[in-house]
Design an enzyme around this catalytic site. Structure first.
Site, PDB file in Angstrom:
ATOM      1  N   GLU A  15       0.810  -1.220   0.000  1.00 41.07           N
ATOM      2  CA  GLU A  15       0.000   0.000   0.000  1.00 41.07           C
ATOM      3  C   GLU A  15       0.844   1.271   0.000  1.00 41.07           C
ATOM      4  O   GLU A  15       0.550   2.234   0.707  1.00 41.07           O
ATOM      5  CB  GLU A  15      -0.960   0.006   1.208  1.00 41.07           C
ATOM      6  CG  GLU A  15      -1.926  -1.167   1.259  1.00 41.07           C
ATOM      7  CD  GLU A  15      -2.896  -1.185   0.083  1.00 41.07           C
ATOM      8  OE1 GLU A  15      -3.231  -0.118  -0.436  1.00 41.07           O
ATOM      9  OE2 GLU A  15      -3.288  -2.301  -0.312  1.00 41.07           O
ATOM     10  N   LYS A  40       1.135  -8.028 -13.747  1.00 37.88           N
ATOM     11  CA  LYS A  40       1.117  -8.280 -12.309  1.00 37.88           C
ATOM     12  C   LYS A  40       1.105  -9.799 -12.148  1.00 37.88           C
ATOM     13  O   LYS A  40       0.047 -10.437 -12.164  1.00 37.88           O
ATOM     14  CB  LYS A  40      -0.129  -7.652 -11.680  1.00 37.88           C
ATOM     15  CG  LYS A  40      -0.311  -7.896 -10.202  1.00 37.88           C
ATOM     16  CD  LYS A  40       0.358  -6.849  -9.359  1.00 37.88           C
ATOM     17  CE  LYS A  40       0.006  -7.036  -7.879  1.00 37.88           C
ATOM     18  NZ  LYS A  40       0.652  -6.039  -7.034  1.00 37.88           N
ATOM     19  N   GLY A 110       5.587  -5.981  -8.599  1.00 38.40           N
ATOM     20  CA  GLY A 110       5.689  -6.996  -7.565  1.00 38.40           C
ATOM     21  C   GLY A 110       4.525  -6.959  -6.587  1.00 38.40           C
ATOM     22  O   GLY A 110       3.488  -6.331  -6.834  1.00 38.40           O
ATOM     23  N   VAL A 111       4.699  -7.632  -5.467  1.00 36.81           N
ATOM     24  CA  VAL A 111       3.687  -7.712  -4.405  1.00 36.81           C
ATOM     25  C   VAL A 111       4.333  -7.243  -3.112  1.00 36.81           C
ATOM     26  O   VAL A 111       5.437  -7.701  -2.776  1.00 36.81           O
ATOM     27  CB  VAL A 111       3.183  -9.166  -4.237  1.00 36.81           C
ATOM     28  CG1 VAL A 111       2.250  -9.267  -3.044  1.00 36.81           C
ATOM     29  CG2 VAL A 111       2.497  -9.650  -5.497  1.00 36.81           C
TER      30      VAL A 111
END
Length: 222
Positions: A15, A40, A110-111
Site C-alpha cells: 500500500e 502483475k 511486484g507484491v
C-alpha cells in the site's frame, strides 16, 4: 531494433503506491508512442483479475495480465493455501517471461515489499533477480521512509540489480515540512540515486502526464 524500456516495480511495503506508479509509467510510455505490456504476476486481496492488474491493463491498453489472483488480503502463499491452491515459482517465472514482447516496453509489478513471500522459499526478490530487470523502488512519503527506502535500495543492489530510482509517493497525509525533509534527507542518504517526489494523482486523468514526466526522470524515456 533498439531495446525497449523495461523495469520491475517494487515497494518498501504494501500500500505504498506501486500500482499507481506502474500504471503511470505505462500510460506515459504509451503517450510517448510506445507499445507497452504491464503485468502483475501474482495478486491477492480481491477477485480475479484484481484491481491492480485492471489498472495496469487500462493504462497500457491491453486486458489485465495476471498469472494468479487470490481473494484473501494476505501474502500470496498464505492466500493460496486458504483456497487449497499452490504457487509454483517456475510456472510464475515462465508466465512472466512469456508476457514480454520484443517490440513492447515491459513493466512488472511486484507484491508488497522486496522480501514479501510469493511461494514457499521464494520471494519478490527472487522473481526480480531471475527476470534481471532494473528496479524502481516506490516509497510512501511519511515518517519512517528514510530507513525503509535505504534498506530496500541496499537489498536490491545486493541482488546485483540496478536501481533506476526511488519514487517518493506524496499521496499520504504527511506534514509538508516532514515531506520536504524526507526528500532532502533521502537525496543525502542515497547519493547518486534519483529521488523523485510524485504528487497525489487523480486517476485516471493524471496518469499519462505524470507517467511521461516520471519515465523521463527514471531514464526510461530519452
Amino acid at each position: 531494433m533498439s531495446a525497449r524500456p523495461a523495469a520491475f516495480v517494487t515497494g518498501t511495503d504494501t500500500e505504498v503506491g506501486k500500482s499507481v506508479v506502474t500504471a503511470s509509467l505505462a500510460a506515459g510510455l504509451v503517450a510517448a508512442g510506445l507499445r507497452v505490456r504491464a503485468v502483475k504476476p501474482l495478486a491477492s486481496g480481491g477477485t480475479a483479475p484484481g484491481e491492480d492488474a485492471m489498472l495496469l491493463g487500462r493504462a497500457a491498453g491491453h486486458p489485465p495480465l495476471v498469472h494468479a489472483c487470490f481473494e484473501a488480503p494476505v501474502a500470496p502463499p498464505r492466500a493460496a493455501r486458504q483456497e487449497g491452491r499452490r504457487i509454483d515459482p517456475a510456472t510464475v517465472l515462465s508466465w512472466t517471461v512469456a508476457q514480454r514482447r520484443a517490440d513492447h516496453a515491459f513493466l512488472v509489478e511486484g507484491v508488497g515489499g522486496w522480501r514479501a513471500p510469493l511461494a514457499d522459499n521464494w520471494e519478490v526478490r527472487d522473481l526480480a533477480t531471475e527476470l534481471g530487470l532494473p528496479v524502481v523502488v516506490v516509497a510512501a512519503n511519511r515518517l519512517g521512509v528514510l530507513n525503509h527506502a535505504a534498506l530496500t535500495v541496499d537489498a536490491v543492489r545486493g541482488c546485483g540489480l540496478r536501481v533506476l530510482g526511488v519514487v517518493l509517493n506524496d499521496a499520504f497525509d504527511c506534514p509538508p515540512e516532514l515531506a520536504a525533509w524526507n526528500r532532502d534527507d533521502l537525496r543525502t542518504q542515497l547519493p547518486g540515486t534519483p529521488i523523485i517526489a510524485l504528487r497525489r494523482l487523480t486517476l485516471p486523468r493524471d496518469l499519462d502526464t505524470a507517467g511521461s514526466w516520471l519515465a523521463r526522470r527514471l531514464g526510461l524515456l530519452g
